[in-house]
Design an enzyme around this catalytic site. Structure first.
Site, PDB file in Angstrom:
ATOM      1  N   THR A 178      -3.132   2.694  -6.510  1.00 43.19           N
ATOM      2  CA  THR A 178      -3.687   2.604  -5.247  1.00 43.19           C
ATOM      3  C   THR A 178      -3.650   3.731  -4.724  1.00 43.19           C
ATOM      4  O   THR A 178      -1.973   4.492  -4.112  1.00 43.19           O
ATOM      5  CB  THR A 178      -2.712   1.507  -4.268  1.00 43.19           C
ATOM      6  N   GLY A 208      -6.085  -8.545  -3.466  1.00 42.58           N
ATOM      7  CA  GLY A 208      -4.430  -7.811  -3.558  1.00 42.58           C
ATOM      8  C   GLY A 208      -4.848  -7.393  -1.995  1.00 42.58           C
ATOM      9  O   GLY A 208      -5.579  -7.860  -1.046  1.00 42.58           O
ATOM     10  N   GLY A 230       1.672  -1.228  -3.419  1.00 45.15           N
ATOM     11  CA  GLY A 230       2.774  -1.976  -4.435  1.00 45.15           C
ATOM     12  C   GLY A 230       1.495  -3.390  -5.163  1.00 45.15           C
ATOM     13  O   GLY A 230       1.013  -3.733  -4.715  1.00 45.15           O
TER      14      GLY A 230
HETATM   15  N1  ASP Z   1      -1.257  -3.002  -3.431  1.00 43.09           N
HETATM   16  C1  ASP Z   1      -2.510  -3.013  -4.703  1.00 43.09           C
HETATM   17  C2  ASP Z   1      -2.876  -4.176  -5.258  1.00 43.09           C
HETATM   18  O1  ASP Z   1      -2.485  -5.256  -5.290  1.00 43.09           O
HETATM   19  C3  ASP Z   1      -1.974  -2.513  -5.670  1.00 43.09           C
HETATM   20  C4  ASP Z   1      -0.689  -1.045  -5.598  1.00 43.09           C
HETATM   21  O2  ASP Z   1      -0.482  -0.891  -4.423  1.00 43.09           O
HETATM   22  O3  ASP Z   1      -0.448  -0.455  -6.824  1.00 43.09           O
HETATM   23  O4  ASP Z   1      -3.994  -4.506  -5.297  1.00 43.09           O
END
Ligand code: ASP
Length: 316
Positions: A178, A208, A230
């Protein structure tokens, strides 16, 4: 430098970008570093030319969305059904206005759609087809969903499909890359933007933390600005970005609040994550409990670009 608001001191702008907190494989590390540097240069150019913090975070995140290295826009991960569903949020710390989009499949730059939702609609969040219809009416670039999928992600999806769908262990590994940016402008205003394709092989319709206000992002001129990355299912349990802003409001520095936010995540949830944080006067905080957090930042006039880990390895 300008001194709007009569704070008695000139305001130096500040900017941090991130390209995700996870176990970044060696072959992607250089591209992650370069991508963060490029986005930082773009956002910094906007800030130093007198653009607003909102302009800067949008510009920086657009660069990251157009970069196939990251899990946002071009290069995003595929759902278990093989499609791409994108989420984004932008927030203006001066008036707490925000715009977010959820599950868009054809909008080239979801962060720009989020901004248009914030400024041109009477709503804060639009999802799915309605969000796309709004994008179309607003004259934004629409592209076919298949246009976002890069070879790396198609192969990963095929491999996962071949191996079946074992239940994931949330405490191991990390979903993705992300992207996000936080900025302080010459007028002393803060902003944040976060954009993502979500987690790899997610169920269609899964949302998310990223587009949820206070979870994937929060900005308030009275406290600070935070972009999170995350495991979304864990980050949202502790409303991590707003929690970190509240700690700064009560007097913590950006780094103390970032450390406390990751500490809370680690103690109360099974997931891992990373944070970029700006305090209201531009102090910087960066923390993660994943192996890496791709990030770059500018403070004063120095560009500290393309770092994968925080220097002393806290939380790793
Ligand atoms: N936080 C993002 C999600 O859960 C994923 C990520 O940050 O890589 O959709």
């Amino acid at each position: 430098m300008l001194n709007p608001g009569g704070r008695g001191k000139s305001i130096l702008p500040a900017l941090i970008v991130h390209g995700g907190a996870w176990d970044i494989p060696e072959h992607l590390q250089q591209d992650s570093i370069e991508g963060c540097r490029k986005a930082t240069r773009r956002g910094w150019e906007v800030l130093t030319l007198g653009g607003s913090a909102v302009d800067a975070v949008e510009a920086a995140v657009r660069v990251l969305e157009d970069d196939p290295t990251f899990d946002a826009g071009q290069g995003a991960v595929l759902t278990c059904a093989g499609a791409i569903e994108l989420d984004a949020i932008i927030m203006d710390g001066s008036d707490l206005n925000l715009g977010a989009v959820i599950g868009v499949q054809r909008v080239r730059n979801p962060v720009t759609l989020a901004r248009v939702v914030m400024t041109e609609s009477e709503h804060a969040i639009l999802a799915g087809e309605g969000a796309e219809a709004f994008a179309k009416r607003s004259g934004l670039d629409l592209v076919p969903n298949s246009g976002f999928a890069v070879e790396r992600e198609k192969q990963r999806w095929q491999a996962k499909r071949a191996e079946g769908q074992p239940r994931e262990d949330l405490s191991k590994g990390h979903p993705g890359d992300t992207v996000g940016a936080v900025a302080l402008d010459l007028s002393g205003h803060l902003a944040v933007a976060t954009s993502t394709g979500g987690t790899f092989y997610k169920h269609p319709g899964r949302v998310g933390d990223s587009p949820l206000v206070g979870c994937g992002a929060y900005a308030d001129d009275w406290s600070g600005a935070v972009s999170a990355t995350g495991r979304g299912e864990s980050l949202m349990r502790v409303v991590i970005s707003k929690s970190v802003c509240d700690l700064m409001y009560r007097g913590m520095t950006a780094q103390e609040a970032a450390d406390a936010g990751i500490g809370l995540l680690a103690r109360r949830t099974p997931g891992q994550g990373g944070l970029i944080v700006l305090g209201k006067r531009g102090d910087i905080g960066i923390a993660h409990n994943t192996p890496y957090l791709a990030h770059a930042y500018v403070k004063g006039n120095e560009i500290i670009g393309g770092v994968l880990k925080i220097p002393d390895g806290r939380h790793t």
